[in-house]
Design a protein around this motif. Sequence first.
Motif, PDB file in Angstrom:
ATOM      1  N   LYS A 190       0.821  -1.204   0.000  1.00  0.00           N
ATOM      2  CA  LYS A 190       0.000   0.000   0.000  1.00  0.00           C
ATOM      3  C   LYS A 190       0.856   1.256   0.000  1.00  0.00           C
ATOM      4  O   LYS A 190       0.388   2.346  -0.316  1.00  0.00           O
ATOM      5  N   ASN A 191       2.142   1.112   0.369  1.00  0.00           N
ATOM      6  CA  ASN A 191       3.051   2.254   0.403  1.00  0.00           C
ATOM      7  C   ASN A 191       3.976   2.302  -0.808  1.00  0.00           C
ATOM      8  O   ASN A 191       5.007   2.960  -0.788  1.00  0.00           O
ATOM      9  N   GLY A 192       3.599   1.603  -1.884  1.00  0.00           N
ATOM     10  CA  GLY A 192       4.385   1.672  -3.115  1.00  0.00           C
ATOM     11  C   GLY A 192       5.087   0.371  -3.446  1.00  0.00           C
ATOM     12  O   GLY A 192       4.933  -0.639  -2.756  1.00  0.00           O
ATOM     13  N   SER A 193       5.874   0.415  -4.542  1.00  0.00           N
ATOM     14  CA  SER A 193       6.582  -0.780  -5.003  1.00  0.00           C
ATOM     15  C   SER A 193       7.921  -0.938  -4.296  1.00  0.00           C
ATOM     16  O   SER A 193       8.641   0.038  -4.064  1.00  0.00           O
ATOM     17  N   TYR A 194       8.233  -2.192  -3.985  1.00  0.00           N
ATOM     18  CA  TYR A 194       9.524  -2.533  -3.407  1.00  0.00           C
ATOM     19  C   TYR A 194      10.156  -3.614  -4.266  1.00  0.00           C
ATOM     20  O   TYR A 194       9.468  -4.352  -4.978  1.00  0.00           O
ATOM     21  N   TRP A 195      11.479  -3.685  -4.187  1.00  0.00           N
ATOM     22  CA  TRP A 195      12.227  -4.643  -4.985  1.00  0.00           C
ATOM     23  C   TRP A 195      13.070  -5.532  -4.079  1.00  0.00           C
ATOM     24  O   TRP A 195      13.807  -5.034  -3.214  1.00  0.00           O
ATOM     25  N   LYS A 196      12.953  -6.818  -4.296  1.00  0.00           N
ATOM     26  CA  LYS A 196      13.722  -7.794  -3.529  1.00  0.00           C
ATOM     27  C   LYS A 196      14.826  -8.356  -4.407  1.00  0.00           C
ATOM     28  O   LYS A 196      14.566  -8.885  -5.486  1.00  0.00           O
ATOM     29  N   TYR A 197      16.050  -8.213  -3.951  1.00  0.00           N
ATOM     30  CA  TYR A 197      17.202  -8.671  -4.730  1.00  0.00           C
ATOM     31  C   TYR A 197      17.283 -10.191  -4.682  1.00  0.00           C
ATOM     32  O   TYR A 197      17.075 -10.823  -3.638  1.00  0.00           O
ATOM     33  N   ILE A 198      17.582 -10.789  -5.815  1.00  0.00           N
ATOM     34  CA  ILE A 198      17.719 -12.236  -5.918  1.00  0.00           C
ATOM     35  C   ILE A 198      19.192 -12.563  -6.110  1.00  0.00           C
ATOM     36  O   ILE A 198      19.780 -12.257  -7.147  1.00  0.00           O
ATOM     37  N   ALA A 199      19.788 -13.151  -5.106  1.00  0.00           N
ATOM     38  CA  ALA A 199      21.217 -13.463  -5.162  1.00  0.00           C
ATOM     39  C   ALA A 199      21.476 -14.629  -6.103  1.00  0.00           C
ATOM     40  O   ALA A 199      20.619 -15.493  -6.305  1.00  0.00           O
ATOM     41  N   TYR A 200      22.667 -14.619  -6.684  1.00  0.00           N
ATOM     42  CA  TYR A 200      23.061 -15.743  -7.541  1.00  0.00           C
ATOM     43  C   TYR A 200      23.196 -16.997  -6.697  1.00  0.00           C
ATOM     44  O   TYR A 200      23.637 -16.956  -5.550  1.00  0.00           O
ATOM     45  N   ASN A 201      22.821 -18.114  -7.280  1.00  0.00           N
ATOM     46  CA  ASN A 201      22.975 -19.395  -6.571  1.00  0.00           C
ATOM     47  C   ASN A 201      24.440 -19.830  -6.567  1.00  0.00           C
ATOM     48  O   ASN A 201      25.177 -19.551  -7.486  1.00  0.00           O
TER      49      ASN A 201
END
Length: 276
Positions: A265-276
């Motif tokens: 509700k407070n906007g878009s967030y981005w979750k980083y995806i680490a390399y395996n």
Amino acid sequence: MEWKSPKELKSKYIQNKPVEMYVFVDPFCMDCWTLSPIVKKLQIQYGDYFTLKHVLAGDLTVLNSGKSGTPKAGRKADPAASPEKTVHMPHLAAISIKAAELQGKRAGIRYLRRLQELHFMEQADITDIYVLEQCASHVGLDQKEFLHDLYSSSAARAFQCDLIIASEMNVGEMPAVVFFNERIEDEGLKISGLYSYDIYVHILTEMLGGYVQPTELPPLELYLSANPMVSTRDLAVIYDMPVQKIERKMKKLQLQRRVERIHTKNGSYWKYIAYN
């Protein structure tokens, strides 16, 4: 990806950091949350010149009334539980930050930021002891030590010390930032409320006599790897770019499966995806 800061190459203007910066925050205050990326950017670009101390402040009567301004979505207390078993303890949200700091300054900052994320991004109930435990686990704190410190006199005293500091510096409006330089005869400079990044840089520059050499910002993906949950708005502040431009960059990383978009509700967030 390797990135070397220019500060590794430049000669040092200072041996000791000549400015102290006190940042007064209330974990339930939206403007304090908005200030977070500004402080983060100051640390990145001017961290050679100042030491940073987060000080808790706010109105505990408001906290204890439950009027935090954000819907609660955490685990509900058992209505049949005895008072000492009740899991909702609003004052613990503040004291828990001091308990986290007992495991180190960086640990305390990680915990504070995650607590704010839970409150403003995920609408979690940070007055719930179980949410506080999960927050501590998420940022890698020693769980047993955290729970012990949470109910210890050490954390309570540390919180009371913060309130005393806020009172002595006449901090009433949240957020607030107070700057002190190394000349102890000079009074501190207080700025209450929320301002643009340039205002804080200007004050820091003035207190350093006009000499500051900012450190270059790291490449975007390197920053994301160190800060795995960030908002579009925060990235726009840190990289001084229009939101639309940041969105385009993040969508490219999303197509490369380097980040995942999270809507709140407070906007878009981005979750980083680490390399395996």
